[in-house]
Scaffold this active site. Structure first.
Site, short mmCIF file in Angstrom:
data_model
loop_
_atom_site.label_atom_id
_atom_site.label_comp_id
_atom_site.label_asym_id
_atom_site.label_seq_id
_atom_site.Cartn_x
_atom_site.Cartn_y
_atom_site.Cartn_z
CG ASP A 1 -36.07 7.43 -1.11
OD1 ASP A 1 -34.83 7.51 -0.93
OD2 ASP A 1 -36.76 6.54 -0.56
CD GLU B 159 -31.99 3.11 2.47
OE1 GLU B 159 -32.72 2.15 2.16
OE2 GLU B 159 -32.43 4.26 2.68
CG ASN C 127 -36.20 5.78 9.18
OD1 ASN C 127 -36.93 6.07 8.25
ND2 ASN C 127 -35.20 4.92 9.06
CG ASP D 245 -33.35 8.17 7.20
OD1 ASP D 245 -34.24 8.57 7.97
OD2 ASP D 245 -33.55 7.35 6.28
CE1 TYR E 152 -32.08 4.45 6.90
CE2 TYR E 152 -30.85 2.43 6.56
CZ TYR E 152 -31.97 3.19 6.34
OH TYR E 152 -33.00 2.70 5.56
#
Length: 262
Positions: A241, A35, A146, A144, A105
């Site tokens: 985050d 990201e 997710n 990531d 990602y």
């Protein structure tokens, strides 16, 4: 060998929140980003001559994107799965002498699950891709992904049962990936550790109270398990985050055969 993976949620913003200090302190052999939200030429990272940088930019501005910064020169670099491109910049594969590194990602299913079908189809293609790589040499996957795989991987499992990132369908895809011959390195070392998270909402005091999800991973081919030394979560590192996740390994000097091969 030390590897770091971090979803920086916009590298330009993260650069103003201590990214380079953490990068230098981490002193990783391979440092992976997700990201990045960049287009080519929007940042110039001066990280030292020992590092090589590889970037996969999304076609859409300010969206997605991955990067690998490495002290070890790769034999080849690939920027997608089926083709050597990835319109959303979600995938980078670096081939090294003894292993492949895949920085990913994974697409988000979205809050309303409007992208869940695409996400599940993408997961099937990704698993096939990793198995193809694994048939040649071992694979290290980071990024990531997710999804919080098990109830232990998020704070409020019951209230999130059908939410994006914790749907039965997404969790089942992670199960199938691990069953295809891959190891969740953090759970390899810490199978019962609770309150170990890598992402927190920006809502007030959520991170302070550690109401989080573990959705950032290092996976490896199962035959790399003997080379694993430790897997860590740098939860105190701010700037995004998400927080960085780390993998420490012995140098992989011998290419072993895939499970089940002659």
């Amino acid at each position: 060998m030390k590897l770091v993976s971090w979803n920086v949620n916009g590298l330009r913003a993260c650069l103003n929140k201590g990214f380079q200090q953490y990068f230098q302190e981490a002193d990783a052999d391979i440092f992976c980003l997700q990201e990045t939200k960049l287009q080519e030429g929007q940042v110039c990272l001066e990280l030292g001559e020992e590092y090589r940088q590889y970037w996969n930019y999304a076609e859409k501005k300010g969206y997605s994107g991955t990067a690998v910064i490495t002290k070890i020169q790769p034999l080849s670099v690939r920027y997608g799965m089926e083709e050597d491109r990835e319109p959303e910049g979600r995938l980078l594969t670096l081939e090294f002498d003894a292993f492949y590194l895949v920085n990913v990602y994974t697409p988000n299913a979205r809050r309303d699950l409007s992208r869940l079908d695409y996400r599940l189809e993408w997961e099937d293609r990704f698993r096939t891709y990793l198995k193809q790589l694994d048939s040649v040499k071992p694979v290290i996957i980071c990024g990531d992904m997710n999804v919080a795989h098990q109830e232990i991987d998020l704070k409020n499992a019951k209230s999130n049962q059908n939410n994006s990132g914790f749907t039965p369908e997404e969790r089942e895809k992670m199960t199938r990936l691990l069953e295809a011959g891959f190891v969740d390195t953090f759970r390899h070392f810490y199978p019962d550790r609770t309150d170990a998270y890598t992402w927190w909402s920006y809502m007030p005091k959520v991170r302070e109270r550690n109401i989080g999800w573990r959705i950032d991973y290092f996976l490896t081919s199962s035959r790399l398990a003997p080379f694993l030394v430790d897997a860590c979560i740098d939860s105190e590192v701010m700037g995004s985050d998400h927080c960085p996740v780390l993998l420490m390994m012995q140098d992989v000097a011998v290419v072993t055969s895939p499970a089940g091969s002659a």
